[in-house]
Design a protein around this motif. Structure first.
Motif, PDB file in Angstrom:
ATOM      1  N   VAL A  37      -8.156  -1.658 -16.208  1.00  0.00           N
ATOM      2  CA  VAL A  37      -7.726  -2.241 -14.712  1.00  0.00           C
ATOM      3  C   VAL A  37      -5.937  -2.649 -14.729  1.00  0.00           C
ATOM      4  O   VAL A  37      -5.369  -2.649 -15.847  1.00  0.00           O
ATOM      5  N   VAL A  38      -5.442  -2.778 -13.197  1.00  0.00           N
ATOM      6  CA  VAL A  38      -4.307  -2.750 -13.588  1.00  0.00           C
ATOM      7  C   VAL A  38      -3.974  -3.558 -12.379  1.00  0.00           C
ATOM      8  O   VAL A  38      -4.295  -3.386 -11.552  1.00  0.00           O
ATOM      9  N   ALA A  39      -3.444  -5.160 -12.728  1.00  0.00           N
ATOM     10  CA  ALA A  39      -3.366  -5.954 -11.614  1.00  0.00           C
ATOM     11  C   ALA A  39      -1.200  -6.195 -11.335  1.00  0.00           C
ATOM     12  O   ALA A  39      -1.216  -6.372 -11.947  1.00  0.00           O
ATOM     13  N   VAL A  40      -1.581  -5.838 -10.042  1.00  0.00           N
ATOM     14  CA  VAL A  40      -0.111  -6.457  -9.167  1.00  0.00           C
ATOM     15  C   VAL A  40       1.045  -7.375  -9.373  1.00  0.00           C
ATOM     16  O   VAL A  40      -0.044  -7.678  -8.072  1.00  0.00           O
ATOM     17  N   ASP A  41       1.671  -7.937  -9.008  1.00  0.00           N
ATOM     18  CA  ASP A  41       2.551  -8.375  -8.889  1.00  0.00           C
ATOM     19  C   ASP A  41       2.983  -8.099  -7.507  1.00  0.00           C
ATOM     20  O   ASP A  41       4.312  -7.102  -7.997  1.00  0.00           O
ATOM     21  N   LEU A  42       2.813  -8.387  -6.293  1.00  0.00           N
ATOM     22  CA  LEU A  42       3.765  -7.546  -5.143  1.00  0.00           C
ATOM     23  C   LEU A  42       4.837  -8.921  -5.818  1.00  0.00           C
ATOM     24  O   LEU A  42       5.130  -9.750  -5.233  1.00  0.00           O
ATOM     25  N   PRO A  43       6.613  -7.934  -4.585  1.00  0.00           N
ATOM     26  CA  PRO A  43       7.853  -8.260  -5.299  1.00  0.00           C
ATOM     27  C   PRO A  43       8.583  -9.432  -4.102  1.00  0.00           C
ATOM     28  O   PRO A  43       9.365  -8.949  -2.514  1.00  0.00           O
TER      29      PRO A  43
END
Length: 228
Positions: A37-43
């Motif tokens: 799993v890769v959960a990304v914080d969008l900028p």
């Protein structure tokens, strides 16, 4: 996992004004099913950033991973197809997602889809809770507001750099109790924009907080049947 089925790397994209925290209950469920799993914080807090920069951030997090399944919640749906056009992806899933047309700006989406006509008020915290968090335990609602982030809107009028729809198996999962993207709206949206009949799951708009295990199981099933 099933015989002959390789695990995925699920790339999870959160919705507007939010963070990767939204997926924190889904992540261990997916890992328990054998996936990465890769959960990304969008900028999102930088006004200089728009859909292209958000997609850049997701693509950067995909580096070194394989067998990608991109999953986008709500506003994240505007980002996900662009990601899939930039990296090799085996599955794209919209969870109560906004599906863009190539070249459409985020600002245009609301009127073009008829969502503006639904008259959903978000002026107070109570209205936000009613629209987004029905079915979510109070402690998680409070935590979600603590993790919320201001989203810059300077580039909302900027057309999406998406020029053509990526050739990726695609599913749309609507939430039967969603008050922000009501089921009838979501069904019509998926049919018009994707030409598919959406799948359905119990829960409101923030289904990842209300039903994380069920959501993970549905994503796992979509991956196993992505070639169907």
């Amino acid at each position: 996992m099933g015989i002959g089925v390789e695990p995925a790397t699920f790339v999870l994209i959160h919705g507007g004004g939010s963070s990767a925290w939204d997926w924190h209950l889904v992540e261990p469920e997916l890992r328990g099913l054998g996936h990465e799993v890769v959960a990304v914080d969008l900028p999102i807090e930088d006004d200089a950033n728009g859909i292209s920069e958000y997609a850049d951030a997701v693509v950067a997090e995909c580096a070194g991973h394989r067998r990608l399944a991109v999953v986008a919640h709500s506003f994240g749906g505007l980002v996900a197809p662009l990601v899939c056009s930039r990296v090799a992806t085996e599955l794209l899933v919209f969870v109560a997602g906004m599906v863009p047309k190539p070249g459409e700006s985020p600002a245009e989406w609301w009127s073009a889809t008829g969502h503006d006509d639904l008259g959903i008020a978000l002026d107070t915290r109570r209205e936000e809770v009613d629209a987004f968090f029905n079915g979510v335990p109070d402690r998680l609602v409070d935590a979600a507001f603590e993790h919320a982030r201001d989203q810059g809107g300077a580039n909302w009028e900027q057309p999406s750099p998406l020029r053509a729809w990526p050739q990726v198996p695609t599913r749309f999962l609507l939430c039967r109790d969603d008050r922000f993207f009501p089921p009838d709206f979501a069904r019509a949206h998926a049919t018009e924009r994707l030409g598919i009949t959406p799948d359905e799951i119990d829960g409101g708009h923030m289904v990842a907080l209300a039903h994380p295990r069920e959501l993970a199981e549905r994503l796992h099933g979509f991956w196993n049947r992505r070639g169907d």
